[in-house]
Design a protein around this motif. Structure first.
Motif, PDB file in Angstrom:
ATOM      1  N   ASP A  65       0.816  -1.221   0.000  1.00  0.00           N
ATOM      2  CA  ASP A  65       0.000   0.000   0.000  1.00  0.00           C
ATOM      3  C   ASP A  65       0.847   1.268   0.000  1.00  0.00           C
ATOM      4  O   ASP A  65       0.758   2.092   0.917  1.00  0.00           O
ATOM      5  CB  ASP A  65      -0.927   0.026   1.222  1.00  0.00           C
ATOM      6  N   PRO A  66       1.708   1.455  -1.003  1.00  0.00           N
ATOM      7  CA  PRO A  66       2.580   2.640  -0.995  1.00  0.00           C
ATOM      8  C   PRO A  66       1.781   3.925  -1.104  1.00  0.00           C
ATOM      9  O   PRO A  66       0.818   4.023  -1.857  1.00  0.00           O
ATOM     10  CB  PRO A  66       3.458   2.434  -2.237  1.00  0.00           C
ATOM     11  N   VAL A  67       2.171   4.893  -0.310  1.00  0.00           N
ATOM     12  CA  VAL A  67       1.538   6.212  -0.318  1.00  0.00           C
ATOM     13  C   VAL A  67       2.563   7.224  -0.806  1.00  0.00           C
ATOM     14  O   VAL A  67       3.682   7.273  -0.274  1.00  0.00           O
ATOM     15  CB  VAL A  67       1.054   6.601   1.097  1.00  0.00           C
ATOM     16  N   ALA A  75       6.676   2.916   5.972  1.00  0.00           N
ATOM     17  CA  ALA A  75       5.901   2.078   5.062  1.00  0.00           C
ATOM     18  C   ALA A  75       6.077   0.603   5.420  1.00  0.00           C
ATOM     19  O   ALA A  75       7.136   0.188   5.895  1.00  0.00           O
ATOM     20  CB  ALA A  75       6.338   2.326   3.621  1.00  0.00           C
ATOM     21  N   ARG A  76       5.035  -0.181   5.220  1.00  0.00           N
ATOM     22  CA  ARG A  76       5.115  -1.623   5.463  1.00  0.00           C
ATOM     23  C   ARG A  76       5.857  -2.289   4.316  1.00  0.00           C
ATOM     24  O   ARG A  76       5.489  -2.136   3.153  1.00  0.00           O
ATOM     25  CB  ARG A  76       3.718  -2.235   5.595  1.00  0.00           C
ATOM     26  N   ARG A  77       6.868  -3.038   4.632  1.00  0.00           N
ATOM     27  CA  ARG A  77       7.726  -3.631   3.614  1.00  0.00           C
ATOM     28  C   ARG A  77       7.184  -4.989   3.170  1.00  0.00           C
ATOM     29  O   ARG A  77       6.867  -5.842   3.989  1.00  0.00           O
ATOM     30  CB  ARG A  77       9.147  -3.774   4.137  1.00  0.00           C
ATOM     31  N   ARG A  78       7.127  -5.158   1.849  1.00  0.00           N
ATOM     32  CA  ARG A  78       6.682  -6.437   1.290  1.00  0.00           C
ATOM     33  C   ARG A  78       7.870  -7.362   1.039  1.00  0.00           C
ATOM     34  O   ARG A  78       7.769  -8.568   1.175  1.00  0.00           O
ATOM     35  CB  ARG A  78       5.936  -6.184  -0.028  1.00  0.00           C
ATOM     36  N   GLY A 322       1.570   1.247  -9.882  1.00  0.00           N
ATOM     37  CA  GLY A 322       0.534   0.731  -8.987  1.00  0.00           C
ATOM     38  C   GLY A 322       1.108  -0.334  -8.087  1.00  0.00           C
ATOM     39  O   GLY A 322       2.159  -0.183  -7.497  1.00  0.00           O
ATOM     40  N   GLY A 323       0.388  -1.447  -8.008  1.00  0.00           N
ATOM     41  CA  GLY A 323       0.848  -2.519  -7.130  1.00  0.00           C
ATOM     42  C   GLY A 323       0.131  -2.510  -5.806  1.00  0.00           C
ATOM     43  O   GLY A 323       0.738  -2.713  -4.771  1.00  0.00           O
TER      44      GLY A 323
END
Length: 323
Positions: A65-67, A75-78, A322-323
């Protein structure tokens, strides 16, 4: 009083003392406990400070969910740890699935972070790969560029962009099987790669397609070569980013998504990989518009896997968003 078992153990240890003294200099792989604790504590501290995460530069892949404008620290890392030194990422997919484009986007992302890449451009030439990187960076049409439909002014812009990219990306042409009768082997070719990586001082090595350096693809020989490559990457502390084809039977599978088990060759491809990225374009298999690309994460040793990230896709411009 000493039991019979204890006495036998003491006698065995006593007999081992001379051998231990004789071979002490070769015991370099026996880790010192205190040093192990110290280095691992330092590694954890680096993680706390955010110094052990190495993004690829495709934001929707690196993060959930990149902002726009959000700090990388919050940011939460995938992907964990990402393009880290000493790790191997395998990018796999069917022919023309977009593997080279995804790798190109990663290389551009790494360049923006001022990380240096040695690019083994063995599917396309180094010059053509550099041109495509510049084209993607500029957001231009690859079809128009290939047809020469650009102005003199655009050519100057293209030349400048290639020069900018060349500061961080160097190319290694295919040195394998160049002469008739030339004696080659997997070991010799890996020695060549080892030397080029060491001489270049790169942070990341790209092999596209890596199988081009394997002259002996017998399963055991291929496995030994891949294990040697993994050890080389760890020794030199660079990141290995290599492309691998899926087996030709992918067209016969009910599910066409690439898998680690589906990689052409021995099972060692998934054994050496810390991260596998599977590239899938629905357009290749379904009557749908070619505007979506999926980057699957079927294997990630230090993070969550069995994921697929869907991106907006422009094949002509190599745009992934996106993503």
């Amino acid at each position: 009083m000493t039991s019979g078992a204890d006495a036998s153990r003491i006698q065995g240890l006593a007999r081992a003392i001379p051998a231990s003294f004789d071979g002490w200099g070769t015991r370099k792989h026996l880790l010192d406990p205190d040093e192990l604790v110290r280095t691992q504590t330092e590694d954890i501290r680096k993680r706390m400070d955010g110094r052990t995460i190495y993004p690829f530069g495709i934001r929707g892949l690196d993060f959930y969910d990149p902002v726009p404008g959000q700090s990388a620290k919050t940011a939460r890392r995938r992907i964990l740890p990402g393009a880290a030194p000493g790790r191997v990422t395998v990018v796999t997919g069917s022919t023309k699935s977009g593997k080279s484009t995804v790798i190109g986007r990663c290389v551009l992302g790494l360049a923006r972070q001022k990380r240096h890449t040695l690019y083994g451009a063995w599917e396309k030439s180094g010059g053509m790969t550099l041109e495509l990187l510049a084209c993607m960076s500029l957001g231009w049409s690859r079809a128009e560029l290939m047809e020469g439909k650009i102005t003199e002014e655009q050519l100057l812009v293209m030349s400048q962009k290639m020069s900018e990219i060349s500061v961080y990306v160097r190319f290694m042409e295919n040195p394998f099987r160049r002469s008739i009768g030339e004696k080659t082997s997997n070991a010799r070719n890996l020695d060549l790669i080892h030397g080029y990586i060491a001489d270049s001082g790169c942070d990341v090595f790209v092999g596209d397609l890596f199988e081009r350096c394997l002259v002996d693809d017998e399963p055991n020989e291929e496995k030994q070569a891949l294990l040697r490559f993994q050890a080389m990457i760890e020794e030199l502390q660079v990141h290995g980013l290599i492309a691998a084809q899926q087996k030709k039977d992918v067209s016969m599978r009910p599910d066409k998504h690439p898998t680690p088990e589906g990689i052409k060759g021995s099972g060692a491809w998934s054994e050496i990989a810390d991260l596998v990225l599977g590239i899938y374009r629905p357009y290749q298999w379904k009557p749908v518009p070619d505007n979506i690309i999926e980057i699957g994460i079927p294997l990630q040793r230090d993070g969550k896997d069995m994921l697929a990230v869907e991106f907006d896709w422009d094949a002509d411009r190599g745009m992934i968003s996106g993503g």
